[in-house]
Design a protein around this motif. Structure first.
Motif, PDB file in Angstrom:
ATOM      1  N   GLY A 128     -10.827  35.748   2.462  1.00  0.00           N
ATOM      2  CA  GLY A 128     -11.196  37.090   2.054  1.00  0.00           C
ATOM      3  C   GLY A 128     -11.166  38.111   3.171  1.00  0.00           C
ATOM      4  O   GLY A 128     -10.759  39.251   2.968  1.00  0.00           O
ATOM      5  N   GLY A 129     -11.592  37.722   4.376  1.00  0.00           N
ATOM      6  CA  GLY A 129     -11.697  38.704   5.452  1.00  0.00           C
ATOM      7  C   GLY A 129     -10.917  38.372   6.701  1.00  0.00           C
ATOM      8  O   GLY A 129     -10.861  39.179   7.634  1.00  0.00           O
ATOM      9  N   GLY A 130     -10.348  37.175   6.766  1.00  0.00           N
ATOM     10  CA  GLY A 130      -9.577  36.788   7.940  1.00  0.00           C
ATOM     11  C   GLY A 130     -10.417  36.571   9.182  1.00  0.00           C
ATOM     12  O   GLY A 130      -9.928  36.715  10.302  1.00  0.00           O
ATOM     13  N   TYR A 187      -3.608  39.325  13.809  1.00  0.00           N
ATOM     14  CA  TYR A 187      -3.147  38.604  12.624  1.00  0.00           C
ATOM     15  C   TYR A 187      -3.784  37.214  12.653  1.00  0.00           C
ATOM     16  O   TYR A 187      -3.315  36.324  13.372  1.00  0.00           O
ATOM     17  N   PRO A 188      -4.861  37.015  11.888  1.00  0.00           N
ATOM     18  CA  PRO A 188      -5.637  35.765  12.003  1.00  0.00           C
ATOM     19  C   PRO A 188      -4.832  34.492  11.791  1.00  0.00           C
ATOM     20  O   PRO A 188      -5.112  33.465  12.414  1.00  0.00           O
ATOM     21  N   SER A 189      -3.836  34.521  10.901  1.00  0.00           N
ATOM     22  CA  SER A 189      -3.087  33.299  10.596  1.00  0.00           C
ATOM     23  C   SER A 189      -2.276  32.800  11.780  1.00  0.00           C
ATOM     24  O   SER A 189      -1.860  31.638  11.810  1.00  0.00           O
ATOM     25  N   HIS A 190      -2.032  33.650  12.768  1.00  0.00           N
ATOM     26  CA  HIS A 190      -1.188  33.244  13.888  1.00  0.00           C
ATOM     27  C   HIS A 190      -1.841  32.142  14.727  1.00  0.00           C
ATOM     28  O   HIS A 190      -1.142  31.372  15.383  1.00  0.00           O
ATOM     29  N   ILE A 249       3.828  35.775   3.908  1.00  0.00           N
ATOM     30  CA  ILE A 249       3.163  37.042   3.604  1.00  0.00           C
ATOM     31  C   ILE A 249       1.832  37.156   4.336  1.00  0.00           C
ATOM     32  O   ILE A 249       1.363  38.261   4.619  1.00  0.00           O
ATOM     33  N   ILE A 250       1.212  36.023   4.683  1.00  0.00           N
ATOM     34  CA  ILE A 250      -0.072  36.063   5.384  1.00  0.00           C
ATOM     35  C   ILE A 250       0.137  36.316   6.879  1.00  0.00           C
ATOM     36  O   ILE A 250      -0.747  36.855   7.546  1.00  0.00           O
ATOM     37  N   ASP A 251       1.307  35.980   7.405  1.00  0.00           N
ATOM     38  CA  ASP A 251       1.580  36.217   8.827  1.00  0.00           C
ATOM     39  C   ASP A 251       1.659  37.694   9.166  1.00  0.00           C
ATOM     40  O   ASP A 251       1.557  38.067  10.342  1.00  0.00           O
ATOM     41  N   VAL A 252       1.860  38.555   8.164  1.00  0.00           N
ATOM     42  CA  VAL A 252       1.887  40.002   8.417  1.00  0.00           C
ATOM     43  C   VAL A 252       0.652  40.689   7.838  1.00  0.00           C
ATOM     44  O   VAL A 252       0.597  41.919   7.769  1.00  0.00           O
ATOM     45  N   LEU A 253      -0.348  39.894   7.429  1.00  0.00           N
ATOM     46  CA  LEU A 253      -1.591  40.443   6.893  1.00  0.00           C
ATOM     47  C   LEU A 253      -2.600  40.572   8.021  1.00  0.00           C
ATOM     48  O   LEU A 253      -3.180  39.578   8.475  1.00  0.00           O
ATOM     49  N   SER A 254      -2.797  41.777   8.475  1.00  0.00           N
ATOM     50  CA  SER A 254      -3.718  42.002   9.591  1.00  0.00           C
ATOM     51  C   SER A 254      -5.154  41.865   9.119  1.00  0.00           C
ATOM     52  O   SER A 254      -5.449  41.932   7.918  1.00  0.00           O
TER      53      SER A 254
END
Length: 468
Positions: free
Chosen positions: A423-425, A56-59, A32-37
């Motif tokens: 919180g903010g990526g 997408y920061p998690s990438h 779910i975080i991989d699609v959280l911009s």
């Protein structure tokens, strides 16, 4: 004063979705975080698809997936005896409901844990830290659906069995109570809020399902790894009365019962507290349960209390019917705030330990505590006296709790190495003892640099907290 016990665990903490990167490598599924911009952080309704040209920061994280040996060696140089990190559920079960795990994912974490053990570092492992397989959100509405309980327990048992000789300390869910805050019904619960949803009902349903999953995992951990520690972690935000008005004191009790004890009473005593049950009844919230659930909750009691501590709060303004976001309800005239608007309250850590230990008599483990700052690398380092002062005061407060008789197992700061913020990526919200040369847009070399606090914390660990 009493000293920190022999074998006290000193270290740092991070999370897979904030540091690993490699979001599509070696069979990992979308989380779910991989699609959280970066634009959609702190929302409970997000776009569940990848879009071109979006950050997408998690990438990328801080590149831990490729650089874990380097990072663990740096932690070992600092002298840490414990490293808290999380497993990405979608690396092990890419869709969440798969029948068989992904061997490449299992092998990666085995390599990481063995690397820790090589240096005598105890891994403290979280199974779900603000992430879950995206498929479970799309197909089942995340933790609002009881089917996720069985999927999670299968994942947990897979990890317990694979890593039973490497990992003794386990956390099921990170900051399980954070679902009350904006954006975390999605990040913690995997629920993408839609028009017409009853948000409060969903929060309580997610809480019940996760608490039940936690209890089942505690039972399984003791069966598979005798002598292990297992429980969900809590975001500890002790609530002070707004004033000496008895009604404000009452409001602080209500807040603690909902946000702290509502979870801890179940995790540590196996029973829901009266206020939760009363809220569900009075507000006519429909929570799906089964009679066997309550037998499992009484049986699956955690044997320690892992919690994060960053700030305290105060009771709500009684002129406002909403209790609001706990991260913002903290305008205390006796305390100052940091750059991000969070109260700085070292004494609150001692107060939290006293309250939790007196109520539950279970060993405590502070698994997150830290200070964020925007920082600039100058001549290969960062002079972060402000971080040293913040941590010094909190460790001193923790020492006072130990002197009072509280049983404290360990302390891991957030985070030992700069990573993207939950919180903010963003990378520019930096917590680490180690600076990472990466920017909010992902640019930079990724090179690691030791800050002044690196050497300070090394001395703290060497002296078991005696030299601050």
């Amino acid at each position: 004063m009493k000293k920190f016990k022999d074998g006290f665990l000193w270290g740092g903490a991070c999370a897979a979705n904030q540091c690993e990167g490699a979001w599509d490598k070696d069979g990992k599924g979308l989380s779910i975080i991989d699609v959280l911009s970066i634009e959609e952080h702190n929302r409970d309704h997000v776009t569940l698809e990848l879009r071109e040209g979006v950050n997408y920061p998690s990438h990328k994280g801080n590149q831990f997936y490729e650089r874990y040996k380097e990072d663990i060696a740096l932690l070992a140089e600092m002298g840490v005896t414990c490293f808290r990190l999380s497993i990405s559920w979608s690396r092990i079960f890419p869709n969440g409901d798969d029948e068989q795990p992904n061997e490449l994912g299992l092998q990666f974490y085995e390599n990481v844990f063995k690397e820790c053990r090589k240096y005598g570092i105890e891994p403290l492992v979280t199974l779900s830290h603000c992430e879950m397989p995206l498929n479970l959100t799309k197909k089942y509405k995340g933790w609002a659906n009881r089917k996720c309980i069985d999927f999670f327990v299968r994942y947990a048992v897979t990890c317990f069995e694979r890593y039973k000789d490497l990992v003794k300390y386990w956390i099921t869910f990170n900051e399980i109570n954070f679902i009350f805050n904006t954006g975390y019904l999605y990040q913690n619960g995997g629920v993408n809020l839609e028009d017409g949803d009853n948000k409060k009902e969903l929060i309580y349903q997610v809480a019940h399902n996760q608490l039940l999953a936690n209890a089942r995992c505690v039972i399984e951990s003791q069966r598979i790894i005798p002598g292990s520690y297992c429980n969900a972690s809590l975001s500890a935000t002790i609530c002070y009365p707004r004033t000496c008005d008895p009604l404000d004191y009452y409001e602080s009790i209500v807040d603690m019962n909902e946000y702290q004890y509502g979870f801890l009473d179940v995790m540590c005593d196996g029973e829901y507290n009266y206020q939760w049950l009363n809220t569900i009844e009075k507000e006519q919230l429909h929570i799906e349960t089964e009679p066997e659930d309550f037998v499992i909750l009484r049986k699956g009691i955690g044997n320690y209390i892992p919690f994060s501590y960053y700030f305290s709060g105060i009771s709500r303004d009684r002129s406002n019917s909403s209790r609001g976001d706990r991260t913002k309800n903290n305008d205390n005239p006796y305390l100052t705030k940091n750059d991000w608007g969070f109260i700085i309250d070292p004494d609150g850590l001692r107060n939290t330990c006293e309250v939790f230990y007196s109520r539950y008599r279970k060993p405590l483990f502070i698994v997150e505590n830290g200070m964020a700052k925007q920082e600039e690398l100058i001549d290969g380092t960062v002079h972060d006296d402000y971080r040293i002062e913040y941590l010094r005061n909190h460790i001193r407060s923790l020492h006072e709790a130990v002197d009072d008789g509280c049983d404290v197992m360990g302390y891991t700061t957030w985070a030992p190495i700069d990573l993207i913020s939950q919180g903010g990526g963003i990378m520019s919200k930096r917590y680490g003892f180690i600076y990472v040369d990466l920017n909010d847009d992902g640019s930079g070399t990724g090179k690691r640099y030791k800050k002044d606090s690196f050497y300070w914390y090394k001395k703290v660990i060497e002296t078991n907290g005696e030299e601050l």
